[in-house]
Design an enzyme around this catalytic site. Structure first.
Site, PDB file in Angstrom:
ATOM      1  N   ASP A 110       0.811  -1.131   0.052  1.00 25.86           N
ATOM      2  CA  ASP A 110       0.111  -0.046  -0.029  1.00 25.86           C
ATOM      3  C   ASP A 110       0.863   1.253   0.105  1.00 25.86           C
ATOM      4  OD1 ASP A 110      -2.407  -1.341  -0.164  1.00 25.86           O
ATOM      5  OD2 ASP A 110      -2.645  -1.532   1.867  1.00 25.86           O
ATOM      6  N   ASP A 128      -6.879  -5.199  -4.052  1.00 19.50           N
ATOM      7  CA  ASP A 128      -6.636  -3.760  -3.716  1.00 19.50           C
ATOM      8  C   ASP A 128      -5.275  -3.491  -4.579  1.00 19.50           C
ATOM      9  OD1 ASP A 128      -7.450  -5.954  -1.524  1.00 19.50           O
ATOM     10  OD2 ASP A 128      -7.499  -4.111  -0.052  1.00 19.50           O
TER      11      ASP A 128
HETATM   12  N1  GLY Z   1      -6.673  -2.041   1.046  1.00 16.07           N
HETATM   13  C1  GLY Z   1      -7.238  -2.525   2.245  1.00 16.07           C
HETATM   14  C2  GLY Z   1      -8.889  -2.406   2.322  1.00 16.07           C
HETATM   15  O1  GLY Z   1      -9.498  -2.103   1.298  1.00 16.07           O
HETATM   16  O2  GLY Z   1      -9.356  -2.534   3.072  1.00 16.07           O
END
Ligand code: GLY
Length: 367
Positions: free
Chosen positions: A96, A152
């Site tokens: 992320d 994600d």
């Molecule tokens: N990227 C983590 C979520 O969407 O919770």
């Protein structure tokens, strides 16, 4: 009233709300994530490396790009100084870094250039590229999750497109392309829905398992994941000039449209039991942005109409426009089986703002 006029009015409302958001944020020493007792609260773990910490500065870069108001730039830069401390916390950084720096220092660079903003964004891109497994996927999480990839990450790929575009080095975009190909093959189902997690053998790339993740269970349709898939493939199609990725995005988006209930608000999982009904406003806002990005590329009128209906539903039924909360959307959910149900979350507000800016025809900053 046209969509543009309506969105323009909501943006003015956000402008009035933003002053209170900033005032409350300056009372604390972290980057806002949610709200408790009327005040901002931080993410539940990972300190400054909490994955949503780029969205607060991104919210203010978007407002600054829209209005030119100096206070918004000042707030984005102030939050970024806090965020950049996370570079010193390597053990907590994972895939992320895409969410964290593409839309903070990356947006700053898009707007005003500058070596410092560029270097931070490229540094984050190198961290992301370092997670690429040559079997064709980007490792998501740390610890024992060596062969784990999650949907994600399709949004994190934007950091890699940025790095290849700015440096002229194709390695970043090539890794993104290979990852997207793997995701299309192993995450996207026949009906257009997406898995959340696929676990690969890290040595061979063979698929080992497809567990339930943050949705209701294995085989279900976690709505935020459907948003990450639709928006992520739309961006992959745009940046990599691959019509097959755009087509995948359309398939995911059209499936999500069919699954949405009459009130145009996303439950946390399209296949969860009717009761308890748990909403996730983040999913609604992300899907609305995905639909508008796809509409821009393909002209599909259904997607624009649906995005507008979703943004109206969020504004009319799930938004706080007064001073009772510094956040806007009030019904965001972390995971079906988690404890954070129907609370404010900063990235819900970010995508709601981006969706309104898109609907108003005024988008300048893109993933
Ligand atoms: N990227 C983590 C979520 O969407 O919770």
């Amino acid at each position: 009233m046209t969509d543009r006029e309506w969105a323009g009015e909501r943006l003015e409302q956000i402008g009035r709300k933003a002053t209170g958001m900033i005032k409350k944020a300056r009372e604390v020493d972290f980057i806002p994530y949610t709200v408790q007792n009327g005040s901002w609260a931080c993410g539940p773990m990972d300190g400054m490396a909490w994955w949503t910490n780029g969205f607060y500065p991104a919210f203010f870069w978007q407002l600054y790009a829209l209005t030119g108001e100096g206070l918004y730039r000042e707030e984005a830069v102030r939050a970024q100084c806090l965020l950049d401390k996370a570079f010193e916390d390597f053990p907590h950084l994972h895939h992320d870094v895409g969410f964290m720096w593409r839309i903070s220092s990356g947006f700053q660079y898009d707007l005003e250039g500058g070596q410092e903003a560029l270097q931070k964004t490229l540094y984050a891109a190198n961290l992301l590229l370092g997670r690429y497994n040559p079997n064709g996927f980007i490792r998501a999480w740390n610890g024992d999750c060596v062969g784990w990839a999650i949907i994600d990450c399709m949004m994190n790929l934007s950091l890699l497109y940025f790095a290849s575009e700015k440096t002229g080095d194709p390695r970043f975009a090539l890794a993104a392309q290979r990852h997207a190909e793997t995701v299309r093959k192993h995450f996207i189902r026949e009906n257009g829905s997406s898995e959340h997690i696929v676990i690969f053998d890290p040595m061979t790339g063979d698929v080992l398992d497809k567990p339930g993740g943050q949705g209701y269970g294995p085989g279900s349709e976690w709505t935020r994941g459907q948003g990450w898939a639709a928006y992520g493939f739309s961006l992959a199609g745009r940046h990599l000039k691959r019509e097959d990725f755009t087509q995948t995005a359309l398939n995911v988006a059209r499936h999500a449209v069919l699954q949405l209930g009459e009130n145009d608000l996303c439950p946390v999982d399209f296949l969860a039991p009717e009761s308890p009904l748990i909403y996730d406003d983040c999913a609604s806002a992300i899907l609305a942005c995905a639909f508008l990005d796809l509409h821009e590329q393909t002209g599909d009128p259904l997607l624009k109409t649906k995005a507008s209906q979703m943004l109206h539903a969020l504004s009319d039924h799930h938004a706080s426009w007064g001073e009772e909360s510094p956040a806007i959307l009030q019904h965001c959910t972390g995971a079906y089986h988690g404890k954070d149900h129907e609370i404010p979350m900063i990235y819900g507000d970010y995508y709601f703002l981006e969706g309104l800016i898109r609907l108003a025809g005024k988008i300048k900053l893109r993933w």
